[in-house]
Design a protein around this motif. Structure first.
Motif, PDB file in Angstrom:
ATOM      1  N   ALA A  91      79.529 -10.003 -57.360  1.00  0.00           N
ATOM      2  CA  ALA A  91      80.309 -11.121 -57.874  1.00  0.00           C
ATOM      3  C   ALA A  91      81.770 -11.007 -57.462  1.00  0.00           C
ATOM      4  CB  ALA A  91      80.209 -11.179 -59.400  1.00  0.00           C
ATOM      5  N   VAL A  92      82.281 -12.056 -56.856  1.00  0.00           N
ATOM      6  CA  VAL A  92      83.697 -12.148 -56.522  1.00  0.00           C
ATOM      7  C   VAL A  92      84.287 -13.247 -57.406  1.00  0.00           C
ATOM      8  CG1 VAL A  92      85.376 -12.669 -54.723  1.00  0.00           C
ATOM      9  CG2 VAL A  92      83.271 -11.441 -54.150  1.00  0.00           C
ATOM     10  N   ILE A  93      85.281 -12.868 -58.183  1.00  0.00           N
ATOM     11  CA  ILE A  93      85.811 -13.802 -59.178  1.00  0.00           C
ATOM     12  C   ILE A  93      86.972 -14.600 -58.623  1.00  0.00           C
ATOM     13  CG2 ILE A  93      87.001 -13.919 -61.405  1.00  0.00           C
ATOM     14  CD1 ILE A  93      85.288 -11.586 -62.291  1.00  0.00           C
ATOM     15  N   GLU A  94      86.876 -15.900 -58.744  1.00  0.00           N
ATOM     16  CA  GLU A  94      87.968 -16.776 -58.321  1.00  0.00           C
ATOM     17  C   GLU A  94      88.791 -17.198 -59.528  1.00  0.00           C
ATOM     18  OE1 GLU A  94      87.162 -19.098 -54.702  1.00  0.00           O
ATOM     19  OE2 GLU A  94      87.643 -16.948 -54.627  1.00  0.00           O
ATOM     20  N   ASN A  95      88.138 -17.257 -60.671  1.00  0.00           N
ATOM     21  CA  ASN A  95      88.784 -17.853 -61.833  1.00  0.00           C
ATOM     22  C   ASN A  95      88.074 -17.422 -63.105  1.00  0.00           C
ATOM     23  OD1 ASN A  95      88.599 -20.433 -63.798  1.00  0.00           O
ATOM     24  ND2 ASN A  95      90.590 -20.329 -62.807  1.00  0.00           N
ATOM     25  N   LEU A  96      88.870 -17.057 -64.115  1.00  0.00           N
ATOM     26  CA  LEU A  96      88.290 -16.648 -65.398  1.00  0.00           C
ATOM     27  C   LEU A  96      88.895 -17.498 -66.501  1.00  0.00           C
ATOM     28  CD1 LEU A  96      87.632 -13.073 -66.615  1.00  0.00           C
ATOM     29  CD2 LEU A  96      88.885 -14.663 -68.068  1.00  0.00           C
ATOM     30  N   PHE A 134      78.677 -16.929 -65.499  1.00  0.00           N
ATOM     31  CA  PHE A 134      79.221 -16.843 -64.152  1.00  0.00           C
ATOM     32  C   PHE A 134      78.723 -18.050 -63.386  1.00  0.00           C
ATOM     33  CE2 PHE A 134      79.065 -15.656 -59.683  1.00  0.00           C
ATOM     34  CZ  PHE A 134      80.329 -15.122 -59.495  1.00  0.00           C
ATOM     35  N   ASN A 149      83.985 -18.332 -69.235  1.00  0.00           N
ATOM     36  CA  ASN A 149      83.406 -18.913 -68.026  1.00  0.00           C
ATOM     37  C   ASN A 149      84.112 -18.351 -66.812  1.00  0.00           C
ATOM     38  OD1 ASN A 149      81.637 -20.659 -69.422  1.00  0.00           O
ATOM     39  ND2 ASN A 149      83.326 -22.079 -69.777  1.00  0.00           N
ATOM     40  N   ILE A 150      83.319 -17.833 -65.897  1.00  0.00           N
ATOM     41  CA  ILE A 150      83.880 -17.239 -64.697  1.00  0.00           C
ATOM     42  C   ILE A 150      83.364 -17.998 -63.491  1.00  0.00           C
ATOM     43  CG2 ILE A 150      83.881 -15.143 -63.293  1.00  0.00           C
ATOM     44  CD1 ILE A 150      83.532 -13.606 -65.967  1.00  0.00           C
ATOM     45  N   LYS A 151      84.283 -18.377 -62.622  1.00  0.00           N
ATOM     46  CA  LYS A 151      83.865 -19.034 -61.387  1.00  0.00           C
ATOM     47  C   LYS A 151      84.086 -18.088 -60.218  1.00  0.00           C
ATOM     48  CE  LYS A 151      86.038 -22.797 -62.461  1.00  0.00           C
ATOM     49  NZ  LYS A 151      86.748 -24.085 -62.337  1.00  0.00           N
ATOM     50  N   GLY A 152      83.206 -18.151 -59.247  1.00  0.00           N
ATOM     51  CA  GLY A 152      83.334 -17.303 -58.076  1.00  0.00           C
ATOM     52  C   GLY A 152      82.092 -17.446 -57.215  1.00  0.00           C
ATOM     53  N   PHE A 153      81.803 -16.421 -56.458  1.00  0.00           N
ATOM     54  CA  PHE A 153      80.601 -16.483 -55.617  1.00  0.00           C
ATOM     55  C   PHE A 153      80.037 -15.072 -55.505  1.00  0.00           C
ATOM     56  CE2 PHE A 153      84.389 -16.037 -53.065  1.00  0.00           C
ATOM     57  CZ  PHE A 153      84.085 -14.979 -52.206  1.00  0.00           C
ATOM     58  N   LEU A 154      78.835 -14.968 -54.928  1.00  0.00           N
ATOM     59  CA  LEU A 154      78.186 -13.675 -54.774  1.00  0.00           C
ATOM     60  C   LEU A 154      78.275 -13.239 -53.318  1.00  0.00           C
ATOM     61  CD1 LEU A 154      75.050 -14.188 -57.043  1.00  0.00           C
ATOM     62  CD2 LEU A 154      77.259 -13.182 -57.614  1.00  0.00           C
TER      63      LEU A 154
END
Lengths: 119, 119
Positions: free
Chosen positions: A104-109, B75, B112-117
């Motif tokens: 998981a790479v987090i862009e925004n929390l 996520f 809530n976490i936004k990102g990618f794998l």
DNA sequence: GTCTTTTTTAGAACTATTCTAAATTTGCTA
DNA sequence: TAGCAAATTTAGAATAGTTCTAAAAAAGAC
């Protein structure tokens, strides 16, 4: 930077109470009575996408906007409707307490807390 | 407990992929072709207000629904749109890392976490 | 089994937001 | 400063998720 964008940004700096687009519109009209609601949305989009303003969504209520850029969460007082910034304690990385999916790479929390203030 | 509510709840237990009301509607029609979208919303409201189902709101996207009741975050994989449950590590109380306003009583915490794998 | 209450249903209504297209403004280049 | 292309503003229409309405159906109590 147009005068409309400046007014919208100034409104957000003036009272840091997480106003909605509609409230920003009403306040902006005091400075620039010809401004339209569509422009408020356009300006907010521009400010948000340039990372100068944060958009705060809680439940499905109208979006609120916030000029506080340092990482923080929001406490939503359910008796008053107020939204209060919640700072993280110094040097705390919340993600280390989470079982994130692998890679998981987090862009925004985003952290939203609902409750009320006792007394 | 009506048959419509049972079907809606079963849909949520079946595939734990955080479907929207529209998706739940489509899946529910397979079991009960006469069901209406308004009923899906009614049933979801009933289930949510009885704390049997959680409503998950991310940005201003359509609400998603989740039958996982233990405290967790979400996520949001921005490349696939998938929403993955994020458990908190054992015995972690996130609120102890926050500068909450004085007297704050928490009813609900949403992460809530936004990102990618990666890979 | 009847009666009251609750739920379901289809469709209309609502509301925050986005889109459209014309008018205006901006700011670059000369 | 004038001319011009690109970006922005504007009013109003459109959109989309959700909620409301009122009539029909179902549930549950006695």
């Amino acid at each position: 930077m147009t005068k409309q964008r400046k007014v919208v940004y100034d409104v957000l700096l003036e009272e840091r109470d997480h106003p909605t687009a509609q409230t920003i519109f009403e306040r902006a009209q005091n400075e620039l009575s010809s401004v339209s609601l569509a422009t408020i949305y356009n300006c907010l989009d521009a400010l948000v996408s340039h990372d100068v303003v944060k958009q705060v969504n809680i439940d499905r209520e109208p979006s609120r906007y916030c000029a506080n850029l340092c990482e923080h969460g929001h406490f939503h007082d359910q008796s008053t409707g107020d939204i209060i910034d919640v700072k993280f304690k110094p040097d705390v990385d919340l993600t280390q307490f989470l079982d994130l999916p692998q890679g998981a790479v987090i862009e925004n929390l985003e952290l939203n807390i609902k409750g009320f203030l006792k007394q």
